[in-house]
Design a protein around this motif. Structure first.
Motif, PDB file in Angstrom:
ATOM      1  N   ALA A 172       0.818  -1.212   0.000  1.00  0.00           N
ATOM      2  CA  ALA A 172       0.000   0.000   0.000  1.00  0.00           C
ATOM      3  C   ALA A 172       0.853   1.263   0.000  1.00  0.00           C
ATOM      4  CB  ALA A 172      -0.930  -0.005   1.213  1.00  0.00           C
ATOM      5  N   PHE A 173       2.124   1.154   0.350  1.00  0.00           N
ATOM      6  CA  PHE A 173       3.005   2.322   0.445  1.00  0.00           C
ATOM      7  C   PHE A 173       4.117   2.291  -0.604  1.00  0.00           C
ATOM      8  CE2 PHE A 173       1.423   1.041   4.594  1.00  0.00           C
ATOM      9  CZ  PHE A 173       0.741   2.186   4.998  1.00  0.00           C
ATOM     10  N   ARG A 174       4.026   1.347  -1.555  1.00  0.00           N
ATOM     11  CA  ARG A 174       5.055   1.227  -2.594  1.00  0.00           C
ATOM     12  C   ARG A 174       4.413   1.181  -3.970  1.00  0.00           C
ATOM     13  NH1 ARG A 174      10.143  -0.420  -0.724  1.00  0.00           N
ATOM     14  NH2 ARG A 174      10.215  -1.076   1.469  1.00  0.00           N
ATOM     15  N   ASP A 175       5.158   1.632  -4.969  1.00  0.00           N
ATOM     16  CA  ASP A 175       4.744   1.502  -6.375  1.00  0.00           C
ATOM     17  C   ASP A 175       5.210   0.127  -6.843  1.00  0.00           C
ATOM     18  OD1 ASP A 175       3.892   1.842  -8.928  1.00  0.00           O
ATOM     19  OD2 ASP A 175       5.420   3.316  -9.481  1.00  0.00           O
ATOM     20  N   TYR A 176       4.359  -0.865  -6.597  1.00  0.00           N
ATOM     21  CA  TYR A 176       4.779  -2.262  -6.759  1.00  0.00           C
ATOM     22  C   TYR A 176       5.089  -2.596  -8.211  1.00  0.00           C
ATOM     23  CZ  TYR A 176       4.615  -7.340  -6.761  1.00  0.00           C
ATOM     24  OH  TYR A 176       4.917  -8.673  -6.933  1.00  0.00           O
ATOM     25  N   ASN A 177       6.246  -3.237  -8.383  1.00  0.00           N
ATOM     26  CA  ASN A 177       6.683  -3.742  -9.680  1.00  0.00           C
ATOM     27  C   ASN A 177       7.061  -5.211  -9.496  1.00  0.00           C
ATOM     28  OD1 ASN A 177       7.844  -4.367 -12.114  1.00  0.00           O
ATOM     29  ND2 ASN A 177       9.076  -2.505 -12.249  1.00  0.00           N
ATOM     30  N   PRO A 178       6.355  -6.136 -10.166  1.00  0.00           N
ATOM     31  CA  PRO A 178       6.648  -7.568  -9.969  1.00  0.00           C
ATOM     32  C   PRO A 178       8.106  -7.938 -10.230  1.00  0.00           C
ATOM     33  CG  PRO A 178       4.610  -7.279 -11.197  1.00  0.00           C
ATOM     34  CD  PRO A 178       5.251  -5.927 -11.103  1.00  0.00           C
ATOM     35  N   ILE A 179       8.765  -7.219 -11.112  1.00  0.00           N
ATOM     36  CA  ILE A 179      10.165  -7.537 -11.433  1.00  0.00           C
ATOM     37  C   ILE A 179      11.080  -7.169 -10.260  1.00  0.00           C
ATOM     38  CG2 ILE A 179      12.087  -7.036 -12.993  1.00  0.00           C
ATOM     39  CD1 ILE A 179      10.037  -6.515 -15.184  1.00  0.00           C
ATOM     40  N   ASP A 180      10.848  -6.016  -9.655  1.00  0.00           N
ATOM     41  CA  ASP A 180      11.689  -5.562  -8.544  1.00  0.00           C
ATOM     42  C   ASP A 180      11.305  -6.214  -7.218  1.00  0.00           C
ATOM     43  OD1 ASP A 180      12.983  -3.872 -10.310  1.00  0.00           O
ATOM     44  OD2 ASP A 180      11.594  -2.213  -9.930  1.00  0.00           O
ATOM     45  N   GLY A 181      10.092  -6.744  -7.138  1.00  0.00           N
ATOM     46  CA  GLY A 181       9.644  -7.332  -5.877  1.00  0.00           C
ATOM     47  C   GLY A 181       9.123  -6.274  -4.919  1.00  0.00           C
ATOM     48  N   ILE A 182       8.682  -6.737  -3.736  1.00  0.00           N
ATOM     49  CA  ILE A 182       8.101  -5.803  -2.770  1.00  0.00           C
ATOM     50  C   ILE A 182       9.161  -4.847  -2.230  1.00  0.00           C
ATOM     51  CG2 ILE A 182       6.956  -5.625  -0.526  1.00  0.00           C
ATOM     52  CD1 ILE A 182       5.550  -8.236  -1.107  1.00  0.00           C
ATOM     53  N   LEU A 183      10.274  -5.380  -1.758  1.00  0.00           N
ATOM     54  CA  LEU A 183      11.301  -4.530  -1.156  1.00  0.00           C
ATOM     55  C   LEU A 183      12.013  -3.667  -2.185  1.00  0.00           C
ATOM     56  CD1 LEU A 183      12.856  -7.004   1.446  1.00  0.00           C
ATOM     57  CD2 LEU A 183      11.172  -5.196   1.832  1.00  0.00           C
ATOM     58  N   GLY A 184      12.059  -4.122  -3.437  1.00  0.00           N
ATOM     59  CA  GLY A 184      12.744  -3.349  -4.461  1.00  0.00           C
ATOM     60  C   GLY A 184      11.894  -2.289  -5.114  1.00  0.00           C
ATOM     61  N   SER A 185      10.588  -2.289  -4.837  1.00  0.00           N
ATOM     62  CA  SER A 185       9.700  -1.295  -5.436  1.00  0.00           C
ATOM     63  C   SER A 185       9.863   0.056  -4.763  1.00  0.00           C
ATOM     64  CB  SER A 185       8.239  -1.767  -5.331  1.00  0.00           C
ATOM     65  OG  SER A 185       8.052  -2.993  -6.019  1.00  0.00           O
ATOM     66  N   LYS A 186       9.542   1.101  -5.513  1.00  0.00           N
ATOM     67  CA  LYS A 186       9.726   2.472  -5.028  1.00  0.00           C
ATOM     68  C   LYS A 186       8.740   2.793  -3.912  1.00  0.00           C
ATOM     69  CE  LYS A 186       9.569   7.279  -6.602  1.00  0.00           C
ATOM     70  NZ  LYS A 186       9.273   8.168  -7.760  1.00  0.00           N
ATOM     71  N   TRP A 187       9.224   3.455  -2.874  1.00  0.00           N
ATOM     72  CA  TRP A 187       8.395   3.878  -1.746  1.00  0.00           C
ATOM     73  C   TRP A 187       7.667   5.171  -2.110  1.00  0.00           C
ATOM     74  CZ3 TRP A 187       7.430   1.421   2.834  1.00  0.00           C
ATOM     75  CH2 TRP A 187       6.766   2.162   3.823  1.00  0.00           C
ATOM     76  N   VAL A 188       6.319   5.165  -2.022  1.00  0.00           N
ATOM     77  CA  VAL A 188       5.531   6.340  -2.422  1.00  0.00           C
ATOM     78  C   VAL A 188       4.714   6.903  -1.260  1.00  0.00           C
ATOM     79  CG1 VAL A 188       5.382   5.658  -4.842  1.00  0.00           C
ATOM     80  CG2 VAL A 188       3.639   4.859  -3.216  1.00  0.00           C
ATOM     81  N   GLY A 189       4.814   6.344  -0.085  1.00  0.00           N
ATOM     82  CA  GLY A 189       4.110   6.877   1.078  1.00  0.00           C
ATOM     83  C   GLY A 189       2.607   6.716   0.995  1.00  0.00           C
ATOM     84  N   LEU A 190       1.878   7.807   1.195  1.00  0.00           N
ATOM     85  CA  LEU A 190       0.411   7.772   1.242  1.00  0.00           C
ATOM     86  C   LEU A 190      -0.227   8.155  -0.094  1.00  0.00           C
ATOM     87  CD1 LEU A 190      -0.121   9.497   4.710  1.00  0.00           C
ATOM     88  CD2 LEU A 190      -0.035   7.040   4.219  1.00  0.00           C
ATOM     89  N   GLU A 191       0.492   7.999  -1.166  1.00  0.00           N
ATOM     90  CA  GLU A 191      -0.007   8.427  -2.479  1.00  0.00           C
ATOM     91  C   GLU A 191      -1.294   7.703  -2.861  1.00  0.00           C
ATOM     92  OE1 GLU A 191       1.301   7.947  -7.144  1.00  0.00           O
ATOM     93  OE2 GLU A 191       2.881   8.200  -5.630  1.00  0.00           O
ATOM     94  N   TYR A 192      -1.355   6.390  -2.651  1.00  0.00           N
ATOM     95  CA  TYR A 192      -2.528   5.620  -3.058  1.00  0.00           C
ATOM     96  C   TYR A 192      -3.733   5.888  -2.150  1.00  0.00           C
ATOM     97  CZ  TYR A 192       0.654   3.139  -6.114  1.00  0.00           C
ATOM     98  OH  TYR A 192       1.570   2.821  -7.091  1.00  0.00           O
ATOM     99  N   PHE A 193      -3.491   6.196  -0.900  1.00  0.00           N
ATOM    100  CA  PHE A 193      -4.592   6.569  -0.018  1.00  0.00           C
ATOM    101  C   PHE A 193      -5.202   7.898  -0.464  1.00  0.00           C
ATOM    102  CE2 PHE A 193      -1.952   3.776   2.538  1.00  0.00           C
ATOM    103  CZ  PHE A 193      -2.895   2.962   3.146  1.00  0.00           C
ATOM    104  N   GLU A 194      -4.357   8.866  -0.811  1.00  0.00           N
ATOM    105  CA  GLU A 194      -4.849  10.156  -1.308  1.00  0.00           C
ATOM    106  C   GLU A 194      -5.610   9.973  -2.618  1.00  0.00           C
ATOM    107  OE1 GLU A 194      -1.454  12.629  -1.640  1.00  0.00           O
ATOM    108  OE2 GLU A 194      -1.123  12.800   0.537  1.00  0.00           O
TER     109      GLU A 194
END
Length: 326
Positions: free
Chosen positions: A64-86
C-alpha cells in the motif's frame, strides 16, 4: 566508605529479588507447559494456521506504500508513502463506495442481527422437542447452501418472465418487476436473502446460551403466574445478554467488511450504483486491472476502519455494561 558499600548492597537486594521472582515464574510456566503438553499440541495446528495465513501475509501490507513492480519485488519497489490513499480519497467513487458499504452493512445489522435472537427465543418456548428439532433443522439447512446457489435461486424466483414472484404479481393484475435491475431494491434483496440463509445457523449460539439458564427460574415464574412473554423478557433475555453483547460488538466491529461473493454475484450494470462496495472495488482494481498497490491501500483503509470501530464499540460496551471482549 563502609556506609556506601552497605548502601549499594541494600540497593541491589530488590533487583536480585526481582530476578529471582522472574526466574521462578519462568520455571513455573515451563513446568505447567510440560505437565499439559498434550493440550498445547492440540492447539498447535490452529496456531500454525493463523501464523501462515493471517500473520505472514501481513508482510505484503507494505504494498500500500510502494509503487509495486513484480520484477523488482516488494522490497525493491519504489516507496511512495500515502499516495494511493490520497488517490482513493480524491477519487470520484469514494463517497459512493463508502455509502453503499455502510448502508448495506447497517441495514443487515439492523434487520439481520435480531433475526437469529428472535428465532432462538421462539424455538426455546416450543413444548414439543420433536417439532422444535424439526423447525431448527429446516431453518439452519440453508446455511449449507453455497452462495452461488443462493444467488441462482434469487435469479430464478425473481425473473421478470418466468419467476414465481412475478407470476403471482401478474396473476393479481400487476406488472412484472425486474427486481435485480432496481438499484433501490438491491440492499433489501441482499439482507433478506441473507437472513433466510443464516438466521437458523446463528440461532444455535443463542439456543446454547438459553440452555444454560436454570429451569427453576421458569418454574418459579410460572408458579407466580408469569406469561411466556414475561418469562422471555425477565428471564431469557437477561440470561443471554452477555452473549448478545459479545456478538453485537463483533458485528459492529466488522461493519465495513461486507461479504464479497454474494454482492459480486448479484451485481450487474443496472444496479451497480447501489451495489459497488469496498470489497468488489478492491477485486476489480486489484485483480482485474492489476493495480495491486492501490487495491492494497483500499483494503488496508477498510481494515483500519474496522479495527477502530471494534475498539470504540468494545470500550463503549465496557462502560455501559459489564461485558466486553477485553
Amino acid at each position: 566508605m563502609k556506609q556506601s558499600v552497605v548502601t549499594r548492597l541494600a540497593a541491589s537486594e530488590p533487583s536480585d529479588q526481582l530476578v529471582i521472582k522472574k526466574r521462578s515464574r519462568v520455571a513455573e510456566t515451563w513446568t505447567y507447559v510440560k505437565r499439559n503438553y498434550d493440550l498445547y499440541l492440540f492447539i498447535l495446528p490452529v496456531l500454525v494456521y493463523f501464523a501462515i495465513f493471517h500473520y505472514i501475509p501481513m508482510y505484503g501490507v507494505q504494498l500500500a506504500f510502494r509503487d509495486y513492480n513484480p520484477i523488482d519485488g516488494i522490497l525493491g519497489s519504489k516507496w511512495v508513502g500515502l499516495e494511493y490513499f490520497e488517490r482513493f480519497f480524491n477519487s470520484a467513487y469514494f463517497w459512493t463506495i463508502i455509502k453503499n458499504t455502510v448502508v448495506i452493512s447497517l441495514y443487515s445489522l439492523l434487520i439481520g442481527f435480531p433475526a437469529p435472537l428472535i428465532l432462538a427465543l421462539l424455538l426455546n418456548q416450543l413444548p414439543s422437542q420433536k417439532y422444535k428439532r424439526f423447525i431448527q433443522t429446516v431453518t439452519y439447512a440453508p446455511h449449507f447452501i453455497s452462495v452461488v446457489v443462493i444467488v441462482g435461486i434469487l435469479m430464478v424466483f425473481l425473473s421478470p418472465s418466468t419467476g414465481i414472484v412475478n407470476t403471482m404479481i401478474t396473476f393479481f393484475g400487476g406488472e412484472p418487476i425486474n427486481f435485480m435491475a432496481k438499484p433501490k431494491l438491491f440492499s433489501t434483496l441482499y439482507v433478506f436473502s441473507d437472513i433466510w440463509q443464516t438466521a437458523g445457523w446463528g440461532a444455535i449460539i443463542y439456543l446454547a446460551a438459553l440452555a444454560a439458564i436454570s429451569p427453576e427460574l421458569h418454574e418459579a415464574a410460572m408458579i407466580d403466574g408469569a406469561t411466556k412473554l414475561q418469562r422471555i423478557r425477565h428471564i431469557d433475555i437477561p440470561g443471554i445478554m452477555p452473549t448478545v453483547i459479545i456478538l453485537l460488538i463483533l458485528s459492529l466491529g466488522g461493519v465495513m467488511s461486507l461479504g464479497f461473493e454474494k454482492v459480486y454475484l448479484m451485481q450487474n450494470q443496472l444496479n451497480v450504483s447501489s451495489s459497488e462496495i469496498i470489497a468488489t472495488y478492491v477485486y476489480k482494481v486489484g485483480l482485474q486491472n492489476g493495480d495491486f498497490s492501490f487495491s492494497t491501500a483500499v483494503g488496508l483503509f477498510n481494515t483500519v476502519i474496522n479495527f477502530v470501530l471494534l475498539v470504540i464499540v468494545n470500550r463503549f460496551a465496557k462502560r455501559v455494561s459489564e461485558h466486553s471482549l477485553w
